[in-house]
Motif scaffolding. Structure first.
Motif, PDB file in Angstrom:
ATOM      1  N   THR A  48       0.825  -1.103  -0.096  1.00 48.46           N
ATOM      2  CA  THR A  48       0.073  -0.079   0.021  1.00 48.46           C
ATOM      3  C   THR A  48       1.068   1.254  -0.037  1.00 48.46           C
ATOM      4  N   ARG A  57      -8.537   6.215  -4.985  1.00 43.31           N
ATOM      5  CA  ARG A  57      -7.915   5.069  -4.192  1.00 43.31           C
ATOM      6  C   ARG A  57      -8.027   3.902  -4.952  1.00 43.31           C
ATOM      7  N   ILE A  58      -6.960   3.324  -5.582  1.00 44.56           N
ATOM      8  CA  ILE A  58      -7.026   2.260  -6.587  1.00 44.56           C
ATOM      9  C   ILE A  58      -6.611   0.896  -6.185  1.00 44.56           C
ATOM     10  N   TYR A  59      -7.266   0.019  -6.298  1.00 39.57           N
ATOM     11  CA  TYR A  59      -7.042  -1.365  -5.933  1.00 39.57           C
ATOM     12  C   TYR A  59      -6.832  -2.363  -7.069  1.00 39.57           C
ATOM     13  N   PHE A  84       3.601   3.268  -9.961  1.00 38.99           N
ATOM     14  CA  PHE A  84       2.680   3.700  -9.099  1.00 38.99           C
ATOM     15  C   PHE A  84       3.286   4.900  -8.300  1.00 38.99           C
ATOM     16  N   ALA A  88      -2.242   8.708  -7.245  1.00 37.53           N
ATOM     17  CA  ALA A  88      -3.351   8.020  -6.759  1.00 37.53           C
ATOM     18  C   ALA A  88      -2.932   7.349  -5.444  1.00 37.53           C
ATOM     19  N   THR A  89      -3.520   6.723  -4.364  1.00 42.07           N
ATOM     20  CA  THR A  89      -3.316   5.962  -3.437  1.00 42.07           C
ATOM     21  C   THR A  89      -3.437   4.639  -3.616  1.00 42.07           C
ATOM     22  N   TRP A  90      -2.588   3.749  -3.589  1.00 46.26           N
ATOM     23  CA  TRP A  90      -2.505   2.444  -4.171  1.00 46.26           C
ATOM     24  C   TRP A  90      -2.820   1.399  -3.159  1.00 46.26           C
ATOM     25  N   LEU A  92      -2.129  -2.808  -3.501  1.00 47.92           N
ATOM     26  CA  LEU A  92      -1.811  -3.839  -4.366  1.00 47.92           C
ATOM     27  C   LEU A  92      -1.895  -5.194  -3.647  1.00 47.92           C
ATOM     28  N   VAL A 249      -5.937   3.921 -15.138  1.00 45.88           N
ATOM     29  CA  VAL A 249      -5.587   4.881 -14.227  1.00 45.88           C
ATOM     30  C   VAL A 249      -5.361   6.235 -14.788  1.00 45.88           C
TER      31      VAL A 249
END
Ligand SMILES: [Zn+2]
Length: 252
Positions: A48, A57-59, A84, A88-90, A92, A249
């Protein structure tokens, strides 16, 4: 009846080495490693990275099915390339089924299809992953990366119950240059158009939940499941996944 072609087996040591590569690349890219379980000694983990300010916020997830090698390699490539960043806030989860990946099987060591288990939680991997998900904020969008050995080309599923601006056609348009699109009118038993499937059935009526249904019910209003055709060369599939993620994205 067709059966899936054999997939190259690896070993749990090789999968653990892949996990270590994710950890190293994640650390270098400013991610935090969160270990939430283990399967046969290989960690189950998330990477994260919070970005200050207002950002989506991307998952992203991959490795749910062990016979689908391209998606984790695509996320690793993007991570190592420094993709990344601050846009964004990531969140994974790149290796959700290490035991399956080691065996080259769809299911885990007990032959449970993890991507049908997000309602009943038979598998330890899914219980651990769901526990981690429950501690996360809502996601702006989720991308679950998969492969399909029966597909004639690239395709995707979209769940977009609030009719938000769709990323589906932009993803298809971007991927087309490097990978054929499955133009079948029916894919995986569902109505499809131009490589896009938009299931309309009420997910709450479904008995077996894939990850995407769980995410759509509890975590987001926009989910994509991205599928590359396993019959194509691995490099082409990795590139298609990278293009799909980059396009999604950039559009958010
Ligand atoms: Zn899959």
């Amino acid at each position: 009846m067709k059966s899936p072609p054999p997939v190259k087996k690896s070993s749990i040591a090789e999968v653990s080495a892949l996990a270590a590569r994710f950890a190293g690349a994640g650390h270098a890219a400013g991610f935090r490693l969160e270990t939430f379980g283990a399967a046969e000694g290989c960690p189950l983990f998330a990477l994260t990275k919070r970005t200050t300010g207002i950002h989506p916020r991307i998952y992203l997830s991959s490795g749910m099915h062990g016979d689908e090698p391209a998606p984790p390699l695509a996320l690793l490539r993007l991570l190592e390339r420094g993709f990344f960043g601050g846009q964004a806030t990531w969140f994974l989860c790149p290796l959700l089924n290490p035991a399956g990946l080691a065996r080259g099987t769809r299911g885990n060591a007990d032959d449970v299809d993890l991507n049908r288990d997000y309602r009943h939680l038979a598998a330890a991997e899914v219980r651990a992953h769901r526990g981690w998900l429950q501690r996360q904020p809502p996601f702006s969008v989720t991308l679950s990366l998969h492969e399909d050995w029966e597909a004639n080309g690239f395709y995707l599923y979209e769940l977009n119950p609030e009719n938000r601006p769709s990323l589906a056609q932009p993803i298809i348009d971007a991927v087309t240059a490097g990978c054929p699109i499955d133009q079948s009118a029916e894919i995986d038993g569902r109505e499809a158009r131009g490589g896009i499937i938009r299931p309309i059935a009420d997910p709450l009526l479904r008995e077996l939940w894939p990850e995407s249904i769980y995410l759509r019910v509890h975590h987001t209003t926009l989910t994509y499941t991205i599928e590359t055709p396993s019959g194509l060369p691995l490099e082409q599939r990795i590139a298609a996944h990278c293009t799909a993620v980059e396009t999604a994205v950039a559009r958010l």
